[in-house]
Enzyme design. Sequence first.
Site, PDB file in Angstrom:
ATOM      1  N   HIS A 146       0.838  -1.205   0.000  1.00 27.65           N
ATOM      2  CA  HIS A 146       0.000   0.000   0.000  1.00 27.65           C
ATOM      3  C   HIS A 146       0.874   1.256   0.000  1.00 27.65           C
ATOM      4  CE1 HIS A 146      -3.051  -2.660   2.265  1.00 27.65           C
ATOM      5  NE2 HIS A 146      -3.615  -2.404   1.095  1.00 27.65           N
ATOM      6  N   LYS A 187     -17.997  -7.978   7.397  1.00 25.33           N
ATOM      7  CA  LYS A 187     -16.621  -8.466   7.327  1.00 25.33           C
ATOM      8  C   LYS A 187     -15.990  -8.491   8.717  1.00 25.33           C
ATOM      9  CE  LYS A 187     -12.404  -7.761   4.650  1.00 25.33           C
ATOM     10  NZ  LYS A 187     -11.732  -6.967   3.654  1.00 25.33           N
ATOM     11  N   ARG A 233      -0.923  -6.222  -8.371  1.00 21.53           N
ATOM     12  CA  ARG A 233       0.185  -7.136  -8.090  1.00 21.53           C
ATOM     13  C   ARG A 233       0.370  -8.148  -9.197  1.00 21.53           C
ATOM     14  NH1 ARG A 233      -2.437  -8.258  -2.383  1.00 21.53           N
ATOM     15  NH2 ARG A 233      -3.983  -8.808  -3.922  1.00 21.53           N
ATOM     16  N   SER A 283      -2.476  -7.790   2.561  1.00 21.99           N
ATOM     17  CA  SER A 283      -2.988  -7.786   3.936  1.00 21.99           C
ATOM     18  C   SER A 283      -3.377  -9.193   4.368  1.00 21.99           C
ATOM     19  CB  SER A 283      -4.191  -6.848   4.060  1.00 21.99           C
ATOM     20  OG  SER A 283      -3.794  -5.513   3.862  1.00 21.99           O
TER      21      SER A 283
END
Length: 151
Positions: A17, A41, A90, A127
């Site tokens: 990030h 979540k 990514r 993450s």
Amino acid sequence: MKTAVFPGSFDPITLGHVDIINRGLPLFDQVILAIGTNSDKKYMFSLEERVRFLEETYKDEPKIKVMTYKGMTVDFCRKQNAGFILRGLRNAIDLEFEKSIGQTNFKMSGVETLFFITSSGKSHISSTVVRDVIRNGGDYHFMVPDAVSKE
């Protein structure tokens, strides 16, 4: 003022990030680090911790603003007069996923999405990986900024 939103759950913020944020900063007058909240979540870190991680990481950067939001990212962008969304890529899987969201966001709102390919040596960081390493007692410090390493 040219404003971009970099949305995410930041559970926790990673050096991936940080790479994207730092490379986007020169392009904008303001970058809003927007922590999206989703009551369905389960997060490892509380909202307060995630805000603190971001604020501490960027305490010396006046162009950064940390905010939280619920709902659609494009609605948040409109409320903040942000014409851009920053996203990191990514791999090819990220590209396909983010491309669909970016195209939909543009059709809905006219907000442009800018994609940055992660810098060399950072594409393995996510993450999800950091959380898994933490849960299993491994060394995660090389994947996160100091604000998270202190935890």
